[in-house]
Write a protein that holds these residues in place. Structure first.
Motif, PDB file in Angstrom:
ATOM      1  N   ARG A  19      -4.474 -10.511 -12.291  1.00 19.77           N
ATOM      2  CA  ARG A  19      -3.686  -9.794 -11.287  1.00 19.77           C
ATOM      3  C   ARG A  19      -4.462  -9.550 -10.002  1.00 19.77           C
ATOM      4  O   ARG A  19      -3.891  -9.549  -8.925  1.00 19.77           O
ATOM      5  CB  ARG A  19      -3.211  -8.450 -11.852  1.00 19.77           C
ATOM      6  N   GLY A  20      -5.746  -9.270 -10.121  1.00 19.95           N
ATOM      7  CA  GLY A  20      -6.556  -9.063  -8.933  1.00 19.95           C
ATOM      8  C   GLY A  20      -7.193  -7.702  -8.773  1.00 19.95           C
ATOM      9  O   GLY A  20      -8.354  -7.620  -8.354  1.00 19.95           O
ATOM     10  N   PRO A  21      -6.498  -6.580  -9.038  1.00 17.64           N
ATOM     11  CA  PRO A  21      -7.086  -5.262  -8.785  1.00 17.64           C
ATOM     12  C   PRO A  21      -8.443  -5.036  -9.452  1.00 17.64           C
ATOM     13  O   PRO A  21      -9.321  -4.398  -8.860  1.00 17.64           O
ATOM     14  CB  PRO A  21      -6.024  -4.300  -9.338  1.00 17.64           C
ATOM     15  N   GLY A 166      -5.712   2.285 -13.212  1.00 13.92           N
ATOM     16  CA  GLY A 166      -4.571   1.390 -13.102  1.00 13.92           C
ATOM     17  C   GLY A 166      -4.984  -0.063 -13.156  1.00 13.92           C
ATOM     18  O   GLY A 166      -6.163  -0.398 -13.048  1.00 13.92           O
ATOM     19  N   ASP A 167      -3.987  -0.932 -13.301  1.00 18.58           N
ATOM     20  CA  ASP A 167      -4.270  -2.361 -13.363  1.00 18.58           C
ATOM     21  C   ASP A 167      -3.392  -3.188 -12.431  1.00 18.58           C
ATOM     22  O   ASP A 167      -3.492  -4.420 -12.418  1.00 18.58           O
ATOM     23  CB  ASP A 167      -4.139  -2.877 -14.804  1.00 18.58           C
ATOM     24  N   GLY A 168      -2.527  -2.499 -11.658  1.00 20.77           N
ATOM     25  CA  GLY A 168      -1.633  -3.261 -10.793  1.00 20.77           C
ATOM     26  C   GLY A 168      -1.608  -2.826  -9.345  1.00 20.77           C
ATOM     27  O   GLY A 168      -1.155  -3.564  -8.473  1.00 20.77           O
ATOM     28  N   GLY A 169      -2.071  -1.599  -9.082  1.00 23.32           N
ATOM     29  CA  GLY A 169      -2.054  -1.084  -7.719  1.00 23.32           C
ATOM     30  C   GLY A 169      -0.852  -0.227  -7.402  1.00 23.32           C
ATOM     31  O   GLY A 169      -0.803   0.414  -6.350  1.00 23.32           O
ATOM     32  N   ASN A 170       0.117  -0.184  -8.317  1.00 21.07           N
ATOM     33  CA  ASN A 170       1.300   0.650  -8.111  1.00 21.07           C
ATOM     34  C   ASN A 170       1.190   1.990  -8.831  1.00 21.07           C
ATOM     35  O   ASN A 170       2.154   2.757  -8.873  1.00 21.07           O
ATOM     36  CB  ASN A 170       2.559  -0.085  -8.588  1.00 21.07           C
ATOM     37  N   GLY A 182      -3.795  -4.988  -0.790  1.00 20.41           N
ATOM     38  CA  GLY A 182      -2.835  -5.722   0.025  1.00 20.41           C
ATOM     39  C   GLY A 182      -3.356  -7.092   0.421  1.00 20.41           C
ATOM     40  O   GLY A 182      -2.594  -8.057   0.543  1.00 20.41           O
ATOM     41  N   GLU A 183      -4.664  -7.184   0.620  1.00 16.05           N
ATOM     42  CA  GLU A 183      -5.278  -8.471   0.940  1.00 16.05           C
ATOM     43  C   GLU A 183      -5.330  -9.379  -0.284  1.00 16.05           C
ATOM     44  O   GLU A 183      -5.172 -10.603  -0.181  1.00 16.05           O
ATOM     45  CB  GLU A 183      -6.684  -8.254   1.491  1.00 16.05           C
ATOM     46  N   LEU A 184      -5.553  -8.772  -1.455  1.00 18.53           N
ATOM     47  CA  LEU A 184      -5.596  -9.548  -2.686  1.00 18.53           C
ATOM     48  C   LEU A 184      -4.206  -9.997  -3.130  1.00 18.53           C
ATOM     49  O   LEU A 184      -4.046 -11.087  -3.698  1.00 18.53           O
ATOM     50  CB  LEU A 184      -6.224  -8.717  -3.815  1.00 18.53           C
ATOM     51  N   MET A 185      -3.200  -9.141  -2.876  1.00 18.94           N
ATOM     52  CA  MET A 185      -1.832  -9.409  -3.320  1.00 18.94           C
ATOM     53  C   MET A 185      -0.873  -9.200  -2.149  1.00 18.94           C
ATOM     54  O   MET A 185      -0.093  -8.240  -2.134  1.00 18.94           O
ATOM     55  CB  MET A 185      -1.469  -8.488  -4.481  1.00 18.94           C
ATOM     56  N   PRO A 186      -0.928 -10.063  -1.120  1.00 21.25           N
ATOM     57  CA  PRO A 186      -0.142  -9.840   0.101  1.00 21.25           C
ATOM     58  C   PRO A 186       1.359  -9.722  -0.129  1.00 21.25           C
ATOM     59  O   PRO A 186       2.041  -8.963   0.566  1.00 21.25           O
ATOM     60  CB  PRO A 186      -0.493 -11.051   0.963  1.00 21.25           C
ATOM     61  N   SER A 187       1.884 -10.430  -1.105  1.00 24.46           N
ATOM     62  CA  SER A 187       3.328 -10.380  -1.338  1.00 24.46           C
ATOM     63  C   SER A 187       3.758  -9.076  -2.007  1.00 24.46           C
ATOM     64  O   SER A 187       4.953  -8.752  -2.038  1.00 24.46           O
ATOM     65  CB  SER A 187       3.769 -11.560  -2.201  1.00 24.46           C
ATOM     66  N   TYR A 188       2.772  -8.336  -2.533  1.00 26.87           N
ATOM     67  CA  TYR A 188       3.078  -7.093  -3.246  1.00 26.87           C
ATOM     68  C   TYR A 188       2.738  -5.860  -2.414  1.00 26.87           C
ATOM     69  O   TYR A 188       2.972  -4.738  -2.841  1.00 26.87           O
ATOM     70  CB  TYR A 188       2.293  -7.047  -4.572  1.00 26.87           C
ATOM     71  N   GLY A 189       2.230  -6.076  -1.207  1.00 26.54           N
ATOM     72  CA  GLY A 189       1.694  -4.984  -0.402  1.00 26.54           C
ATOM     73  C   GLY A 189       2.598  -3.785  -0.246  1.00 26.54           C
ATOM     74  O   GLY A 189       2.147  -2.637  -0.357  1.00 26.54           O
TER      75      GLY A 189
END
Length: 284
Positions: A19-21, A166-170, A182-189
């Motif tokens: 996922r990235g975080p 957390g593991d997703g940023g939300n 946001g840089e790691l997951m731009p579409s999820y920002g």
């Protein structure tokens, strides 16, 4: 040779989920989280992620939270375990499986603050996004089923610390990492949580962060107070029996975020082995 915190991060925050975080985690973050935990005397652990399409909570969160709340008590501190009414039966099943803390249902952050904690740990608990809504990892708005327990951060008096796992940023507590995420997951920002914490702890699976912190608390008291591999399996089985589903597969299988029971057991066993090697008295 890696120190204990580097070893824990390599185990529970290696970006195994992709996922990235977890890439934002570090040994200093892990050690800082433990430092905040060891300073605290009254710790409120908050969890519960309800999945509307399934009608039940997910399996990630209750186990790590139950393990952490019990470890807080075993290490000589006071703990409370909090969720909302939709998630209560699953969280209670997980904690009961390890003879842990009896969870409480809260309708707002004020309920949690009324217990007068000096530390709140959010573990896999949704935090509001910039638009005030709550979103799952698919970017779906799930606000209608979320009890806003993250508002304890907004209402807390001075002197109350917050850790976010957390593991997703939300999740609540991940707001500090919003720019990097946001840089790691731009579409999820736009779905990322803006609710900040003193220590945001991004990991592969939120439960694993709870297991790591629970085990690490053993370092402060000199004896094992974490969770054992068999207990992890018992908690997951109990959660599924209570209706919980895997948050990734959306199935009522005994897995967490798509990771099998064998992987859950392996992570828990590795945490115990790492901590045991640091204790003066070997774990029996």
């Amino acid at each position: 040779m890696m120190d204990i915190f580097e070893s824990l991060v390599a185990l529970v925050a290696s970006n195994r989920s992709g996922r990235g975080p977890a890439r934002l985690c570090s040994s200093s973050v892990m050690s800082s989280a433990l430092e905040v935990l060891t300073r605290a005397r009254r710790v409120a652990v908050v969890t519960g992620f309800f999945i509307p399409s399934a009608g039940f909570p997910e399996t990630d969160g209750p186990g790590g939270s139950a393990a952490l709340a019990r470890a807080v008590d075993l290490s000589g501190r006071e703990s409370s375990l909090w969720t909302d009414t939709r998630c209560l039966s699953v969280v209670a099943s997980a904690s009961r499986a390890i003879e842990g803390v009896v969870p409480r249902a809260a309708s707002s952050g004020s309920d949690i603050l009324s217990w007068n904690p000096d530390l709140i740990v959010y573990l896999e608990r949704l935090g509001r996004a910039a638009d005030g809504g709550y979103y799952n990892m698919r970017g779906q708005d799930v606000s209608s089923t979320v009890v806003p327990l993250d508002d304890a951060v907004l209402k807390k008096p001075e002197g109350v610390s917050v850790i976010g796992v957390g593991d997703g940023g939300n999740e609540a507590g991940m707001g500090n990492l919003r720019r990097e995420l946001g840089e790691l997951m731009p579409s999820y920002g736009r779905f990322l949580s803006v609710v900040e914490s003193d220590i945001p702890l991004p990991v592969d699976v939120s439960d694993w962060g709870g297991y790591a912190l629970a085990g690490a608390l053993s370092l402060s008291c000199g004896e094992w107070c974490g969770v054992d591999p068999d207990e992890v399996i018992s908690m997951i089985d109990a959660e599924v029996a209570a209706g919980a589903v895997d948050g990734v597969t959306l199935k009522g299988d005994p897995s967490v975020d798509g990771f099998s029971l064998d992987i859950q057991r392996s992570v828990a066993a590795s945490i115990r082995d790492m901590i045991e090697s640091q204790l003066v008295s070997p774990v029996p």
